[in-house]
Write an enzyme that holds these catalytic residues in place. Structure first.
Site, short mmCIF file in Angstrom:
data_model
loop_
_atom_site.label_atom_id
_atom_site.label_comp_id
_atom_site.label_asym_id
_atom_site.label_seq_id
_atom_site.Cartn_x
_atom_site.Cartn_y
_atom_site.Cartn_z
N ASN B 132 0.81 -1.22 0.00
CA ASN B 132 0.00 0.00 0.00
C ASN B 132 0.84 1.27 0.00
O ASN B 132 1.95 1.29 0.53
CB ASN B 132 -0.95 0.01 1.19
CG ASN B 132 -2.07 -1.00 1.03
OD1 ASN B 132 -2.06 -1.78 0.08
ND2 ASN B 132 -3.01 -1.00 1.95
N MET B 133 0.26 2.30 -0.59
CA MET B 133 0.85 3.64 -0.64
C MET B 133 1.61 3.99 0.63
O MET B 133 2.77 4.36 0.61
CB MET B 133 -0.33 4.61 -0.84
CG MET B 133 0.02 5.98 -1.25
SD MET B 133 0.63 6.05 -2.92
CE MET B 133 -0.88 5.97 -3.89
N LYS B 134 0.91 3.86 1.76
CA LYS B 134 1.43 4.30 3.05
C LYS B 134 2.69 3.56 3.48
O LYS B 134 3.56 4.12 4.14
CB LYS B 134 0.31 4.11 4.08
CG LYS B 134 0.56 4.74 5.41
CD LYS B 134 -0.74 4.80 6.21
CE LYS B 134 -0.69 3.78 7.32
NZ LYS B 134 -1.94 3.46 7.95
N GLY B 135 2.77 2.29 3.11
CA GLY B 135 3.94 1.52 3.49
C GLY B 135 4.00 1.23 4.97
O GLY B 135 2.96 1.07 5.61
#
Ligand code: B12
Lengths: 518, 252
Positions: B132-135
């Site tokens: 995911n984007m957030k990591g």
């Protein structure tokens, strides 16, 4: 009770009233619908049990037949009652005949309504009596051998093999546990049937079957008599068979049940329409059977941050309280969930956890709150883990929690080994005894870190509840406001098992059980 | 004064408070009732494990006729540290920007990566941390990478669905997460995926990677995967591995 946190009672009332409206809105939806699981539960409560030659449970065989015959919207009770009038057979015999292809349950001539009602209610009443007797039996135990002091020490067993579980459960009871939860095997929540018979194979847990319930109940009664404390049995009434498991638990005298639609929606991707309808009936049964339910708010904190999202836990507790009240489940049986899951590196994290736990205590004064241990930030460092669990235990005794789900030092590694449970029980017993009255002695500084934190979380929860009140819970879940997980109204598992009720629909057990023993 | 003894790396053993004292602390349970005989059994067992002077410093009745022990003992064995080899994803990991440049220069198209937590496993946090984007822990996930099309299918995904998605999206790599490992469920599930991919004749066309807290590179390779990533992995590790493999295996 004076608030130690100086919480604003108007905010609490406002949050509660928003939650009431949210629940009401969903209840309108619930009242219009039924599900295959609800109808299988009706069949079970009317005495249908067992499996066919391919291990398919007879409640499934029967309800599938009714569904295929286009009769589900009228409800299983109607068809079973009609078949009873037509054949003079018991519900079990009818299910067996349906299974053998000897009768087509939806094609029998329709008997007079009064006759159907008479047959159904007579059978239903028998089961209701049985469950009442179970409740009386529990009370008798509590009045004779007694129980442990709160917070109850709650541990899990999860070997996969019910007989091995019995050994571990009895050991835990001897070490001081008050509640034994038999964790279910991975994946059971997605099965649209309840497996049958005693089981010895499971992964990360043991199948919930009625026979397994019976075996464990017997073992705990035995060890309870030996140690002079009633030992409560807990299982998981969630997933696609939520109300069926509630019924099985009521029949086998379970005492505690995990029971939360939101958990299934967010963490198991179960369809929301399905599981809200299922939850309603399951809570009615749990309420009637004197079962303490546990809600799953703690889980949100495994996928989102415990400090940032603390208000979502409180908001969800408010909503769960209202859903429970709608199903006639009294406050004394509402084990609302929350957890000690803040990052241990957070400065003053302990104070924030304390604020959260004290706040829940004050807002839900009669609820036996279920407090969950640190899990997410547990690591292979079992020694530090033991300390994290100690901090958690201290808060619990301080804020008078109800059910203390004990943390295991080995949480990050495996399901508990025999000695892990002993170490955890010892940890809790030491701290509970050593700090027993700390909550009565210590007050919090006015406008200090603890008071301010609790006030802030309450304010944010109230705001969120008012938003949800406007949007409705379904939209809120679709937007991912709980646990950061988004689920769609028509997505997930189990939607095909939902049908709108017909005018003729009836469920005798809602009538007989809602609102407790009459 | 005698100086501190030097470590002989060809013969190392545990250190308590003096070099080569071999001190080990351990704890375990024996299925025998609490008492002197139980402690003696624990002592004898520790001796068989290769401990000199085994000592039970604490023991406790677990109920049900079992006993728990905390013990010390001096390990009599040594190992040669200089000859140790651990199979690891042996490469210099690139940072996100470097991976992006590498793709632009060497692959010159979007790399498609499909990921999921498969079977009955419902743990999404690990695969989300990678994709995911957030990591995770300050490291952005694959979705954030320019030149990578990351498709995260979530949890409880069947091997069939995963393969179907990989075919449909013309994936370059499949990432599988497995967190529940009790009774080796993950092994059965990971093996099934490889067999299904081989049956579809896709094995040579895909980079196959698995991960999870109990997954090692060693195990992954044994099961037929190109790599395995355990605890403490970040998106840039996997990304580095995948893009380099694409070039190495000529899957451009
Ligand atoms: C959070 C959690 C849950 C949450 C999951 C929420 C969610 N949506 O993910 C909930 C509450 C739902 C849950 C449920 C269960 N859980 Co759980 N859970 C955990 C917990 C506390 C943390 C896991 C976690 O999020 N770690 C953080 C992430 C970031 O770490 P990670 O997964 O290791 O990922 C990293 C690396 O491994 C790697 N990685 C992971 N996957 C991949 C994939 C690829 C391709 C790559 C490259 C790298 C990679 O990169 C990540 C970042 O560094 C652990 C205990 C613990 N402290 O570890 C137990 C734990 C994993 N759970 C466990 C169990 C048994 C269960 C249940 C089966 C219990 C039950 N019977 O109901 C159920 C599972 C149901 C199911 N169908 O799977 C056991 C597993 C035991 C075992 N070894 O088999 C543990 C260890 C707890 C325990 N002691 O019993 N759980």
């Amino acid at each position: 009770m004076v608030s130690k946190l100086n919480l604003n009672p108007e905010l609490i009332d406002s949050a509660r009233s928003a939650a009431r409206n949210i629940a009401e809105d969903v209840q309108n939806f619930i009242d219009k619908n039924t599900t295959v699981a609800v109808e299988r539960t009706v069949a079970r409560l009317m005495g249908v049990d067992g499996v066919d030659e391919v291990e398919k449970p007879l409640p499934n065989v029967l309800i599938d037949a009714i569904k295929e015959g286009g009769g589900l919207s009228t409800g299983a009770a109607f068809w079973i009652g009609n078949a009873m009038v037509n054949t003079g057979n018991s519900p079990q015999e009818i299910a067996e005949k349906v299974s053998a292809g000897q009768i087509e349950i939806t094609k029998l001539p329709i008997a007079h309504e009064d006759k159907i009602m008479e047959a159904v209610y007579k059978t239903a009443q028998e089961m209701v009596e049985k469950i009442k007797n179970n409740r009386a039996r529990r009370d008798e135990y509590l009045n004779t051998i007694g129980e442990g002091r709160k917070p109850y020490l709650y541990v899990i067993v999860a070997t996969g093999n019910i007989y091995e579980d019995v050994l571990q459960a009895q050991a835990a009871a001897k070490q001081g546990a008050d509640i034994i939860a038999v964790i279910r095997t991975t994946g059971q929540s997605l099965l649209d049937y309840v497996p049958y018979g005693p089981t010895t194979e499971g992964f990360g847990g043991t199948y919930a079957t009625q026979e397994n319930f019976k075996i464990m109940r017997k073992a705990l009664d035995q060890v309870g008599e030996e140690v002079g404390r009633y030992i409560r049995l807990c299982n998981y009434c969630s997933g696609l068979c939520m109300p069926e498991i509630a019924a099985m638990g009521a029949i086998e005298r379970l005492d505690v049940m995990l029971n939360d639609a939101l958990y299934g929606i967010l963490f198991r991707d179960i369809n929301m329409q399905r599981t809200f309808v299922d939850q309603y009936f399951s809570r009615i049964i749990n309420g009637f059977a004197g079962v303490i339910i546990n809600t799953g708010e703690d889980n949100y904190l495994t996928t989102s941050d415990a400090y940032e999202e603390a208000h979502t836990v409180l908001a969800s507790q408010f909503i769960n309280e209202q859903f429970a009240l709608k199903a006639g489940l009294p406050e004394e049986q509402m084990g609302l969930g929350h957890a000690f899951e803040m990052n241990p590196n957070l400065e003053n994290g302990f104070l924030y956890e304390l604020a959260q736990a004290q706040m829940a205590r004050e807002i839900f004064p009669k609820a036996p709150l279920k407090y969950m241990p640190p899990t997410k930030f547990m690591t292979g460092n079992i020694f530090k883990g033991h300390l994290q669990d100690a901090m958690f235990n201290l808060i619990s005794i301080w804020t008078n929690q109800g059910l203390q789900l004990l943390g295991m030092p080995t949480e990050a590694i495996h399901t508990p080994h025999l000695q892990d449970r002993m170490l955890s029980i010892e940890n809790a017993q030491y701290i509970f005894n050593n700090a027993r009255s700390i909550g009565d002695e210590v007050e919090y500084k006015k406008d200090g870190i603890i008071q301010k934190r609790a006030q802030e979380v309450l304010a944010k929860a109230e705001e969120l509840l008012k938003d949800i009140e406007k949007e409705g819970i379904f939209d809120t879940i679709e937007k991912g406001k709980f646990g950061g997980v988004k689920r769609s109204f028509t997505g997930g598992k189990g939607l095909e098992g939902v049908v709108e009720k017909d005018k003729k629909y009836f469920n005798p057990f809602i009538d007989l059980m809602l609102g407790g023993a009459k | 004064m005698k100086s501190v003894q030097k470590v002989d790396l060809t013969k190392i053993k545990p250190y308590g408070d003096t070099l080569n004292d071999g001190m080990v602390q351990m704890s375990f349970t024996l299925p025998v009732p609490y008492g002197d005989e139980a402690s003696e059994a624990a002592r004898q067992l520790a001796a068989k494990m290769g401990f000199d002077e085994p000592a039970v410093v604490y023991s406790k009745d677990l109920g049900v006729g079992y006993t728990y022990f905390v013990m010390y003992g001096k390990c009599s064995h040594t190992v040669d540290y200089t000859s140790i080899e651990v199979p690891k994803v042996s490469m210099e990991f690139m940072e996100r920007e470097e991976v992006e440049e590498y793709i632009a220069e060497n692959i010159k198209r979007d790399v498609v990566i499909v990921g999921a937590c498969t079977g009955t496993d419902a743990h999404t946090v690990g695969i989300d941390a990678i994709m995911n984007m957030k990591g995770f822990d300050g490291h952005f996930g694959l979705e954030r990478y320019k030149g990578i099309d990351a498709i995260n299918m979530g949890s409880q995904v069947s091997n069939e669905e995963l393969i179907a998605k990989a075919i449909e999206s013309k994936a370059d790599a499949i990432l599988v997460s497995q967190v529940v490992t009790q009774k080796d469920v993950h092994v059965a599930n990971l093996t099934e995926l490889v067999e299904m991919i081989e049956a579809e004749a896709l094995r040579d066309k895909l980079i196959l990677v698995c991960g999870g807290p109990r997954i090692s590179h060693d195990l992954a390779q044994e099961l037929g995967y190109d790599a395995g990533f355990g605890s403490g992995s970040y998106a840039n590790h996997v990304a580095s591995f995948v893009v380099k493999q694409i070039v190495e295996k000529n899957l451009i």
